[in-house]
Design a protein around this motif. Structure first.
Motif, short mmCIF file in Angstrom:
data_model
loop_
_atom_site.label_atom_id
_atom_site.label_comp_id
_atom_site.label_asym_id
_atom_site.label_seq_id
_atom_site.Cartn_x
_atom_site.Cartn_y
_atom_site.Cartn_z
N ASN A 7 113.03 -59.29 -50.87
CA ASN A 7 114.16 -58.11 -51.56
C ASN A 7 115.29 -58.94 -51.99
O ASN A 7 115.64 -59.93 -51.62
CB ASN A 7 114.28 -57.24 -50.18
CG ASN A 7 113.22 -56.37 -50.10
OD1 ASN A 7 112.35 -55.76 -50.74
ND2 ASN A 7 112.71 -56.19 -48.85
N PHE A 9 119.58 -58.13 -52.87
CA PHE A 9 120.57 -57.41 -52.69
C PHE A 9 121.58 -57.93 -53.34
O PHE A 9 121.86 -59.07 -53.81
CB PHE A 9 120.88 -57.40 -51.26
CG PHE A 9 119.78 -56.77 -50.55
CD1 PHE A 9 119.80 -55.45 -49.74
CD2 PHE A 9 118.74 -57.65 -49.91
CE1 PHE A 9 118.91 -55.02 -48.96
CE2 PHE A 9 117.51 -57.04 -49.10
CZ PHE A 9 117.80 -55.88 -48.45
N LYS A 50 120.13 -48.92 -35.77
CA LYS A 50 121.23 -48.15 -36.77
C LYS A 50 122.03 -47.18 -35.96
O LYS A 50 123.20 -46.94 -36.18
CB LYS A 50 120.28 -47.37 -37.90
CG LYS A 50 121.23 -46.73 -39.04
CD LYS A 50 120.55 -46.25 -39.84
CE LYS A 50 121.28 -45.57 -41.01
NZ LYS A 50 120.72 -45.15 -42.26
N ASN A 76 124.44 -51.58 -41.35
CA ASN A 76 123.08 -51.62 -41.21
C ASN A 76 121.88 -52.27 -41.99
O ASN A 76 121.16 -53.15 -41.51
CB ASN A 76 122.46 -50.33 -40.88
CG ASN A 76 120.95 -50.17 -40.41
OD1 ASN A 76 120.67 -50.68 -39.19
ND2 ASN A 76 119.87 -49.82 -40.95
N ALA A 77 122.38 -52.39 -43.24
CA ALA A 77 121.75 -53.23 -44.30
C ALA A 77 121.83 -54.72 -44.10
O ALA A 77 120.85 -55.15 -44.19
CB ALA A 77 121.96 -52.71 -45.66
N ASN A 80 120.10 -55.31 -40.39
CA ASN A 80 118.68 -54.86 -39.98
C ASN A 80 117.81 -54.85 -41.37
O ASN A 80 116.44 -55.19 -41.10
CB ASN A 80 118.67 -53.60 -39.62
CG ASN A 80 119.19 -53.75 -37.99
OD1 ASN A 80 118.82 -54.43 -37.27
ND2 ASN A 80 119.83 -52.55 -37.68
N THR A 81 118.44 -54.51 -42.55
CA THR A 81 117.56 -54.27 -43.66
C THR A 81 117.31 -55.55 -44.26
O THR A 81 115.96 -55.86 -44.79
CB THR A 81 118.06 -53.43 -44.67
OG1 THR A 81 118.21 -52.19 -44.24
CG2 THR A 81 117.25 -53.26 -45.82
N LYS A 83 116.29 -59.15 -44.61
CA LYS A 83 115.50 -60.18 -43.91
C LYS A 83 115.60 -61.78 -44.29
O LYS A 83 116.07 -61.88 -45.29
CB LYS A 83 114.04 -59.84 -43.98
CG LYS A 83 113.53 -58.29 -43.77
CD LYS A 83 113.85 -57.85 -42.16
CE LYS A 83 113.56 -56.57 -41.88
NZ LYS A 83 114.06 -56.33 -40.52
N ASP A 86 115.27 -63.19 -48.06
CA ASP A 86 115.89 -62.43 -49.11
C ASP A 86 116.75 -62.89 -49.88
O ASP A 86 117.30 -64.00 -49.24
CB ASP A 86 116.19 -61.08 -48.32
CG ASP A 86 115.12 -60.03 -48.04
OD1 ASP A 86 113.91 -60.44 -48.33
OD2 ASP A 86 115.29 -59.31 -47.25
N GLN A 151 120.63 -52.65 -52.30
CA GLN A 151 119.43 -53.17 -52.52
C GLN A 151 118.82 -52.88 -53.89
O GLN A 151 119.04 -51.87 -54.19
CB GLN A 151 118.17 -52.60 -51.52
CG GLN A 151 117.01 -53.37 -51.37
CD GLN A 151 116.05 -53.00 -50.41
OE1 GLN A 151 116.52 -52.26 -49.33
NE2 GLN A 151 114.78 -53.20 -50.22
N LYS A 153 116.44 -51.51 -56.42
CA LYS A 153 115.40 -50.32 -56.05
C LYS A 153 113.94 -50.90 -56.71
O LYS A 153 113.26 -50.15 -56.47
CB LYS A 153 115.78 -49.24 -56.52
CG LYS A 153 116.10 -49.10 -58.09
CD LYS A 153 116.82 -47.82 -58.53
CE LYS A 153 117.32 -47.82 -59.77
NZ LYS A 153 117.84 -46.39 -60.18
#
Length: 215
Positions: A7, A9, A50, A76-77, A80-81, A83, A86, A151, A153
């Motif tokens: 992903n 960001f 979260k 939180n991103a 936790n989001t 990884k 990324d 992030q 999309k």
């Protein structure tokens, strides 16, 4: 081979309101650096959900409403989001874009204060520096986002980053093909040698190459 299952960001370089891009691009003895967000004073967020992060932000900063939603989403991103492996893109005021591959979240206690304010970190490897104008419109749109971290999309393939991140083997392949052609030419000349052993060895090499190419 680059991992296309990552992903992307965009991220800002001002944890706790302090510009840190120079720190982000400077490497340690292992050739690695880091990226970070602010929000000191809420402790180690490793394995925090979260909801737990939300409670910590309310307790420390007394956020509520839309402000709470925005800042909770950012923290939180990052924790936790995002990884391991990324990609994080950070732009500066010169329209340069720094593309980092990041590692796992880590808490650095020594920076958990209002002076440093960057205790929430991820180890990072700077892969490439690009001009913003060279990026596809979708990535340029992502970088215009004013949030701390956002992030992308679309799927990775939509980013167009592969042409900079995937090693370009065209020059290497050209040199290799040229070397092979010269070697075959030399072997062909050796087929005309007065020395029988030279002719036999040249013939063997040519036949071996031909056999490999036919597979």
């Amino acid at each position: 081979m680059f991992n296309y299952n990552v992903n992307i960001f965009q991220m800002k370089s001002k944890p706790h309101g302090i510009e840190r891009l120079n720190e982000f691009i400077n490497t340690n003895e292992n050739g690695l650096s880091f990226v970070a967000i602010g929000w000191p004073g809420i402790g180690d967020l490793t394995n925090k959900s979260k909801k737990e992060i939300r409670d910590l932000l309310i307790e420390k900063y007394e956020y509520e409403g839309q402000q709470l939603a925005n800042y909770l989403g950012a923290v939180n991103a990052f924790v936790n989001t995002v990884k391991n492996e990324d990609l994080v893109l950070i732009s500066n005021n010169l329209d340069q874009v720094f593309v980092f591959e990041v590692g796992n979240y880590k808490y650095v206690k020594e920076y958990d204060n209002d002076i440093d304010g960057m205790c929430h970190q991820r180890e990072a490897n700077l892969l490439v520096i690009l001009n913003k104008s060279d990026l596809v419109p979708e990535l340029q749109e992502l970088l215009r986002n004013r949030g701390t971290i956002t992030q992308f999309k679309y799927p990775f393939e939509k980013s167009g980053l592969d042409k900079w991140l995937e090693p370009d083997n065209s020059e290497l392949n050209f040199k290799l093909d040229d070397l092979i052609n010269k070697s075959l030419s030399t072997l062909e000349k050796e087929l005309l040698s007065d020395d029988a052993m030279v002719r036999i060895n040249a013939a063997k090499e040519i036949l071996c190459y031909a056999a490999k190419e036919s597979k």
